[in-house]
Scaffold this active site. Structure first.
Site, PDB file in Angstrom:
ATOM      1  N   ASN A 111      -0.360   4.582  -0.120  1.00  0.00           N
ATOM      2  CA  ASN A 111      -0.958   5.838   0.375  1.00  0.00           C
ATOM      3  C   ASN A 111      -1.647   5.719   1.724  1.00  0.00           C
ATOM      4  O   ASN A 111      -2.401   6.593   2.130  1.00  0.00           O
ATOM      5  CB  ASN A 111      -1.933   6.403  -0.671  1.00  0.00           C
ATOM      6  CG  ASN A 111      -3.108   5.460  -0.909  1.00  0.00           C
ATOM      7  OD1 ASN A 111      -3.107   4.328  -0.408  1.00  0.00           O
ATOM      8  ND2 ASN A 111      -4.096   5.921  -1.640  1.00  0.00           N
ATOM      9  N   GLU A 114      -7.210 -20.727 -17.198  1.00  0.00           N
ATOM     10  CA  GLU A 114      -7.554 -21.469 -15.988  1.00  0.00           C
ATOM     11  C   GLU A 114      -8.525 -22.556 -16.427  1.00  0.00           C
ATOM     12  O   GLU A 114      -9.611 -22.266 -16.903  1.00  0.00           O
ATOM     13  CB  GLU A 114      -8.211 -20.539 -14.972  1.00  0.00           C
ATOM     14  CG  GLU A 114      -8.469 -21.254 -13.676  1.00  0.00           C
ATOM     15  CD  GLU A 114      -9.507 -20.557 -12.825  1.00  0.00           C
ATOM     16  OE1 GLU A 114      -9.418 -20.655 -11.607  1.00  0.00           O
ATOM     17  OE2 GLU A 114     -10.415 -19.917 -13.391  1.00  0.00           O
ATOM     18  N   ASP A 167      -1.813  -1.232  -3.864  1.00  0.00           N
ATOM     19  CA  ASP A 167      -2.121  -0.433  -5.056  1.00  0.00           C
ATOM     20  C   ASP A 167      -0.980  -0.482  -6.071  1.00  0.00           C
ATOM     21  O   ASP A 167       0.081  -1.069  -5.818  1.00  0.00           O
ATOM     22  CB  ASP A 167      -2.452   1.019  -4.649  1.00  0.00           C
ATOM     23  CG  ASP A 167      -1.449   1.568  -3.648  1.00  0.00           C
ATOM     24  OD1 ASP A 167      -0.232   1.447  -3.914  1.00  0.00           O
ATOM     25  OD2 ASP A 167      -1.861   2.097  -2.587  1.00  0.00           O
ATOM     26  N   ASP A 182      -4.084   3.892   2.864  1.00  0.00           N
ATOM     27  CA  ASP A 182      -5.514   3.585   3.048  1.00  0.00           C
ATOM     28  C   ASP A 182      -5.744   2.105   3.381  1.00  0.00           C
ATOM     29  O   ASP A 182      -6.881   1.650   3.478  1.00  0.00           O
ATOM     30  CB  ASP A 182      -6.336   4.006   1.814  1.00  0.00           C
ATOM     31  CG  ASP A 182      -6.006   3.170   0.575  1.00  0.00           C
ATOM     32  OD1 ASP A 182      -5.065   2.337   0.638  1.00  0.00           O
ATOM     33  OD2 ASP A 182      -6.683   3.355  -0.458  1.00  0.00           O
ATOM     34  N   ASP A 219       0.847  -1.193   0.000  1.00  0.00           N
ATOM     35  CA  ASP A 219       0.000   0.000   0.000  1.00  0.00           C
ATOM     36  C   ASP A 219       0.881   1.241   0.000  1.00  0.00           C
ATOM     37  O   ASP A 219       1.741   1.393   0.858  1.00  0.00           O
ATOM     38  CB  ASP A 219      -0.884  -0.040   1.262  1.00  0.00           C
ATOM     39  CG  ASP A 219      -1.693   1.220   1.446  1.00  0.00           C
ATOM     40  OD1 ASP A 219      -1.940   1.928   0.445  1.00  0.00           O
ATOM     41  OD2 ASP A 219      -2.084   1.507   2.604  1.00  0.00           O
ATOM     42  N   ASP A 267      -9.652 -16.287 -16.982  1.00  0.00           N
ATOM     43  CA  ASP A 267     -10.461 -16.815 -15.888  1.00  0.00           C
ATOM     44  C   ASP A 267     -11.532 -17.788 -16.396  1.00  0.00           C
ATOM     45  O   ASP A 267     -12.255 -17.471 -17.341  1.00  0.00           O
ATOM     46  CB  ASP A 267     -11.143 -15.630 -15.181  1.00  0.00           C
ATOM     47  CG  ASP A 267     -11.761 -16.018 -13.866  1.00  0.00           C
ATOM     48  OD1 ASP A 267     -11.026 -16.480 -12.983  1.00  0.00           O
ATOM     49  OD2 ASP A 267     -12.994 -15.868 -13.728  1.00  0.00           O
TER      50      ASP A 267
HETATM   51  O1  ISL Z   1     -11.510 -21.571  -5.985  1.00  0.00           O
HETATM   52  C1  ISL Z   1     -12.497 -22.192  -6.243  1.00  0.00           C
HETATM   53  C2  ISL Z   1     -13.382 -22.650  -5.187  1.00  0.00           C
HETATM   54  O2  ISL Z   1     -12.585 -22.937  -4.089  1.00  0.00           O
HETATM   55  C3  ISL Z   1     -12.828 -22.554  -7.598  1.00  0.00           C
HETATM   56  O3  ISL Z   1     -14.037 -23.163  -7.690  1.00  0.00           O
HETATM   57  C4  ISL Z   1     -12.811 -21.293  -8.398  1.00  0.00           C
HETATM   58  O4  ISL Z   1     -14.046 -20.697  -8.332  1.00  0.00           O
HETATM   59  C5  ISL Z   1     -12.473 -21.605  -9.812  1.00  0.00           C
HETATM   60  O5  ISL Z   1     -11.179 -22.072  -9.807  1.00  0.00           O
HETATM   61  C6  ISL Z   1     -12.571 -20.376 -10.677  1.00  0.00           C
HETATM   62  O6  ISL Z   1     -11.778 -19.358 -10.186  1.00  0.00           O
HETATM   63  C7  ISL Z   1     -11.716 -18.148 -10.877  1.00  0.00           C
HETATM   64  O7  ISL Z   1     -12.994 -17.603 -11.137  1.00  0.00           O
HETATM   65  C8  ISL Z   1     -13.761 -17.174 -10.016  1.00  0.00           C
HETATM   66  C9  ISL Z   1     -12.946 -16.325  -9.031  1.00  0.00           C
HETATM   67  O8  ISL Z   1     -13.668 -16.208  -7.837  1.00  0.00           O
HETATM   68  C10 ISL Z   1     -11.595 -16.935  -8.756  1.00  0.00           C
HETATM   69  O9  ISL Z   1     -10.850 -16.112  -7.897  1.00  0.00           O
HETATM   70  C11 ISL Z   1     -10.924 -17.133 -10.078  1.00  0.00           C
HETATM   71  O10 ISL Z   1      -9.601 -17.557  -9.963  1.00  0.00           O
HETATM   72  C12 ISL Z   1     -14.903 -16.377 -10.571  1.00  0.00           C
HETATM   73  O11 ISL Z   1     -14.419 -15.375 -11.415  1.00  0.00           O
HETATM   74 CA    CA Z   2      -3.611   2.129  -1.159  1.00  0.00          CA
END
Ligand code: ISL
Ligand code: CA
Length: 583
Positions: A58, A288, A64, A60, A56, A234
C-alpha cells in the site's frame, strides 16, 4: 576455547534434568539414526519472512500481509513448503515485534486480521503451511497484563511477571540484559524491580504461575484455530528462571545464556505445552535454543520426551563470532559444528539446517565473498546436510550485508544497546565498534527485499522504512528470474533436487575429510543409496584428491559447467557438486 569449555561443563546438568523425564537408556533403545520416521516437517523447505522488509502493498514503505500474499507464487515457484512469519502481532515495535502488546491482534503496520486470513488462505491454496513466532518469554510493557501487574503489589496480575525488592540499596542481583545495561528496572509505582532479560520494555513473564502457562496455551490454540501449523519459539529455554535468582559468577557473566537456559522447570513446562497443545493439534515446533549445549539437545528433541520437534543451535551460523565481535575462524571449525549439531539430536531427534535469519548477518558476506558463486556454494551446504532447511528472505538471490557509516544508520535496538555499553561508557572507540557491527549487526539481514533494479527495489512505491542496499541494481529477483545461471535459478534447482531425493532429507551425514581447510566433503547414506557432496569453500581453485575408498559416480548437480574428473579433482573457486558414488 572458552565456549568449548563451557559446553563441556554443561554436561553435568544432564543427569539432573533427566531425573524427571525419560532417561538416556530409553532414548538409546529406539531405532538407529538414519531410520527416522518420515514426517512433513522434516522434508520442509521453510522460508522465513521478516514481514516488515518483504513486500509493501500500500505504499507506506512497510512490508505487509497483502504484499506477501502477492508474492506467494514466487515462493511456490522457488519450492518453499512452509512459511515462518516473524512476529505478526500487535506491538509497539521497539524490538521489531518481539515486544508483543496483544497476542490476539495483528500488527496494524501489516494489515488487518482479514488480510492475515487472506494470506493464510493464499498459502493453503498453494499447499504451503504457515508457522508463526511464539514470543512468550516476555511481553511488551504495554501489554495489559503488565499494565495491571505494575499497578499495585496486590493486583491479581502482579504474579504474571517477576518482581523483586532491591538488595542492599541496589538491584536484586547482577543479571545483565542482552540489549545492554542490567536486567532489572525499578518501577516507581510500587518501588520494586521487574526482570527483563531483553530491553526494559520487554518484561519477562513468570512461568511458575500456572495462569501464565494457561494463557500461553490459549494463545497457541487461538492461532492454530486460524490455520497455523506450528510455532518457532523465541528464546524458549529461558522461560523457567534460575532458582533463587542468585548473582552470576564472573565466569557465568561471560555468557549468561547458559544459566538462563537451565532453569529448574524448563522441561516440565515444555512437556506440559506439548501434551496440552502441540501433540493434540499435531503442531510443529522449533525452539530457538540460545544457551543450550549440543550435549543437552536430546532433552528438547528426543521424540520420546514429547517436548519440541527440533531446535536452532547458533554455533554454525555464528562461527567467527563472539557476541557482536568477530574473531578468526577456520573451515575445520565450521565443519566441526555441523558434525556436532548432526550428532546432537541422538537417535530419535531431529535438527535444523540454516545459515541466516533476522538475527544474523548475510551468509554470503560472512562465509562467502559476496559473489553469486559463493552464494551457490553455501546453498549446497544448507541443502546438503541433514536437518529441516530454513532459508531467510533474500538468501535465495544472494543478498549481502549493507554498509553502515555511522551509528545513526542502524535501526536495531541491539546495535544501539551495544553502542551505549561500549562507546557510551568509553570502553571502546567508535571506530572499533562500527567495524565490528558492520559485520555482525542484525540490521544486515533486515534491509528490504530486492525485487528489481529500481531505487526502491520494487519493495515499495513509497519511502522504504529502512534503507535498501544500493546493490539492488545488480542483485535482484527480476534479473535473476531471466538468468538460468543465477543464484535464484540454482536455489530452485537444488530445492527441487532435495525434494526428489529422500537421501538428502533422511540419509545419515558423514564428513569424509574433516581436516581439509578448503573443501567440505561429506556423504549422505540411506539404505543402499549413497551420495557424495563436495564444496570448495574458498575463492581460489583447489585440487581435491578423492579418498581411496570412493569412486566418483555420475554428477547429479553442479554449481559450475565444468565437470570435475579423475581421482584428483580440480575445483573452480566456490565450486560444489552432488554426485553418485560408483562401486
Ligand atoms: O541476536 C542476538 C544478539 O545478537 C541474540 O542474543 C538474540 O537476542 C537471541 O538469539 C534471542 O533472539 C530472539 O529474541 C530476542 C529478539 O530480539 C530476537 O530477534 C529473537 O530472535 C528477544 O525477543
Ligand atoms: Ca505497507
Amino acid at each position: 576455547m572458552l565456549s568449548k569449555m563451557r559446553r563441556r561443563t554443561t554436561l553435568k546438568f544432564i543427569p539432573l534434568l533427566l531425573s524427571g523425564g525419560a532417561g538416556l537408556s530409553m532414548i538409546n533403545s529406539v531405532e538407529a539414526q538414519g531410520k527416522s520416521q518420515h514426517t512433513w516437517w522434516k522434508e520442509a523447505i521453510v522460508y522465513q519472512v521478516f514481514i516488515r522488509s518483504f513486500a509493501d502493498s500500500n505504499g507506506d514503505g512497510i512490508g505487509d500481509f497483502r504484499g506477501l500474499l502477492n508474492r506467494l507464487d514466487y515462493l511456490k515457484n522457488l519450492g518453499v513448503t512452509v512459511l515462518w512469519l516473524n512476529p505478526h502481532y500487535d506491538s509497539p515495535n521497539v524490538d521489531s515485534g518481539y515486544d508483543i502488546r496483544d497476542y490476539r491482534k495483528v500488527n496494524s503496520d501489516f494489515g488487518t486480521m482479514e488480510d492475515f486470513e487472506a494470506l493464510m488462505a493464499g498459502a493453503h491454496a498453494r499447499d504451503m503451511k504457515v508457522i508463526v513466532d511464539l514470543v512468550v518469554n516476555h511481553t511488551s510493557d504495554q501489554h495489559i497484563w503488565f499494565q495491571k501487574s505494575r499497578s499495585s503489589r496486590d493486583n491479581p496480575y502482579r504474579d504474571y511477571y517477576i518482581w523483586r525488592d532491591g538488595k542492599n540499596g541496589g538491584l536484586p542481583n547482577n543479571y545483565p540484559s542482552f540489549f545492554g545495561g542490567k536486567a532489572w528496572q525499578n518501577d516507581s509505582k510500587t518501588g520494586q524491580y521487574y526482570l527483563h532479560y531483553y530491553e526494559r520494555c520487554q518484561p519477562d513473564l513468570n512461568w511458575d504461575n500456572p495462569k501464565v502457562r494457561q494463557e500461553v496455551h490459549d494463545i497457541m490454540r487461538f492461532w492454530i484455530a486460524r490455520g497455523v501449523s506450528g510455532f518457532r519459539m523465541d528464546v524458549i529455554p529461558f522461560i523457567s528462571k534460575p532458582a533463587g535468582l542468585r548473582d552470576l559468577t564472573i565466569e557465568e557473566l561471560q555468557d549468561p545464556s547458559v544459566v538462563f537456559a537451565n532453569g529448574p522447570h524448563l522441561h516440565t513446562y515444555l512437556h506440559e505445552m506439548n501434551q496440552k497443545v502441540l501433540s493434540p493439534h499435531n503442531a510443529m515446533s522449533v525452539g530457538e535454543a540460545f544457551g543450550v549445549s549440543y550435549a543437552q539437545t536430546p532433552l528438547f528433541v528426543s521424540q520420546q520426551r514429547k517436548e519440541l520437534d527440533m531446535i536452532f543451535h547458533f554455533d554454525t551460523a555464528r562461527v567467527g563470532r563472539k557476541d557482536w565481535e568477530t574473531r578468526p575462524w577456520t573451515l575445520q571449525e565450521l565443519k566441526e559444528t555441523i558434525t556436532e549439531d548432526d550428532r546432537s539430536t541422538g537417535p530419535d531427534g531431529w535438527t535444523t539446517s540454516f545459515l541466516e535469519n533476522h538475527d544474523n548477518p548475510r551468509a554470503v558476506s560472512r562465509f562467502g565473498d559476496n559473489s553469486p558463486a559463493s552464494a551457490k556454494a553455501l546453498s549446497l551446504l544448507v541443502m546438503g546436510r541433514r536437518g529441516t532447511v530454513f532459508i531467510f528472505q533474500g538468501q535465495e538471490i544472494g543478498m549481502t550485508n549493507i554498509s553502515f557509516d555511522k551509528i545513526e544508520d542502524f535501526e536495531d535496538v541491539n546495535a544501539k544497546g551495544i553502542w551505549a555499553d561500549t562507546v557510551g561508557r568509553g570502553t571502546h572507540s567508535a571506530n572499533a565498534v562500527l567495524t565490528e557491527l558492520r559485520q555482525t549487526s542484525r540490521d544486515n539481514a533486515r534491509t528490504p527485499m530486492q525485487w528489481n533494479n529500481t531505487t526502491t527495489g520494487g519493495f515499495t512505491t513509497g519511502t522504504p522504512w529502512f534503507r535498501l542496499n544500493p546493490n539492488t541494481d545488480r542483485i535482484n529477483v527480476a534479473a535473476q528470474e531471466l538468468d538460468s545461471s543465477s543464484v535464484l535459478s540454482f536455489y530452485r534447482q537444488i530445492i527441487s533436487f532435495r525434494k526428489s531425493h529422500p537421501v538428502l532429507v533422511y540419509g545419515t551425514f558423514h564428513d569424509i575429510d574433516p581436516q581439509n581447510p578448503n573443501i567440505f566433503a561429506f556423504t549422505r547414506t540411506l539404505d543402499n543409496n549413497q551420495i557424495l557432496i563436495f564444496i570448495n569453500l574458498t575463492a581460489q581453485s583447489q585440487a581435491w584428491a578423492l579418498p581411496a575408498e570412493i569412486n566418483l559416480g555420475k554428477i547429479l548437480l553442479n554449481t559450475h559447467v565444468v565437470k570435475p574428473m579423475g581421482r584428483t579433482l580440480s575445483l573452480a573457486p566456490w565450486q560444489g557438486c552432488i554426485t553418485a558414488i560408483s562401486s
